[in-house]
Scaffold this motif. Sequence first.
Motif, PDB file in Angstrom:
ATOM      1  N   THR A  61      36.266 167.743  61.082  1.00 35.82           N
ATOM      2  CA  THR A  61      35.478 168.583  60.181  1.00 35.82           C
ATOM      3  C   THR A  61      36.264 169.817  59.748  1.00 35.82           C
ATOM      4  O   THR A  61      36.043 170.340  58.673  1.00 35.82           O
ATOM      5  N   THR A  62      37.184 170.276  60.583  1.00 33.07           N
ATOM      6  CA  THR A  62      37.979 171.455  60.267  1.00 33.07           C
ATOM      7  C   THR A  62      39.444 171.044  60.148  1.00 33.07           C
ATOM      8  O   THR A  62      39.991 170.409  61.048  1.00 33.07           O
ATOM      9  N   PRO A  91      28.709 169.713  56.238  1.00 29.32           N
ATOM     10  CA  PRO A  91      28.022 168.766  57.131  1.00 29.32           C
ATOM     11  C   PRO A  91      27.295 167.642  56.416  1.00 29.32           C
ATOM     12  O   PRO A  91      27.094 166.569  56.996  1.00 29.32           O
ATOM     13  N   VAL A  98      29.525 164.542  56.408  1.00 27.67           N
ATOM     14  CA  VAL A  98      30.042 164.046  57.691  1.00 27.67           C
ATOM     15  C   VAL A  98      29.581 162.624  58.010  1.00 27.67           C
ATOM     16  O   VAL A  98      30.394 161.758  58.324  1.00 27.67           O
ATOM     17  N   ILE A 113      33.152 161.342  59.871  1.00 30.77           N
ATOM     18  CA  ILE A 113      34.064 162.426  60.249  1.00 30.77           C
ATOM     19  C   ILE A 113      33.736 162.885  61.664  1.00 30.77           C
ATOM     20  O   ILE A 113      32.578 162.995  62.058  1.00 30.77           O
ATOM     21  N   THR A 132      33.095 165.302  64.646  1.00 27.66           N
ATOM     22  CA  THR A 132      32.572 166.668  64.746  1.00 27.66           C
ATOM     23  C   THR A 132      33.024 167.293  66.047  1.00 27.66           C
ATOM     24  O   THR A 132      33.409 166.646  66.963  1.00 27.66           O
TER      25      THR A 132
END
Length: 151
Positions: free
Chosen positions: A68-69, A141, A144, A149, A151
Amino acid sequence: MRPRCLIDLIAHCRGFAINRGHEVIEVEDIGSGLHAFSTNLLTELGLEIRDVFPDVQDVLYAFIDSKTTMSLQDVRAKLHEIGVKPTDTERLVEILIWFGFFGVAWNGETKFIYTVNYDMKLIRAFLRGKADDSVLLIVNPAFVPGLAIST
């Protein structure tokens, strides 16, 4: 952040509840509805991107099973992997921020375009002068579940 999106999400959840014969929306209906909503959002955003960048309309799928990042440097690398020209990379990153796919990690918060009143100049000013590996982009989000993806 759009009311229409909340209505769409609830409609997906309700649809799953009805199809499963549930009298009320249950937890499993919410999970399925969220996934369907996320997939729809991917399709809609893909069409928006296609209008601006016809050659990279499936760019969002480059982020399947990612984190996510990600650093700006990692995002650029992913875009290059799918054939985005280096001359188009910055513009495409800005478009992904503009459409709310990415937010920017900013002083301990995530700033999405809608949290800065769609002021892209503000986000550009924040990003200017930062090292590429110090800029963190966060996937919204809402995308996601559709992209699986981590988390």
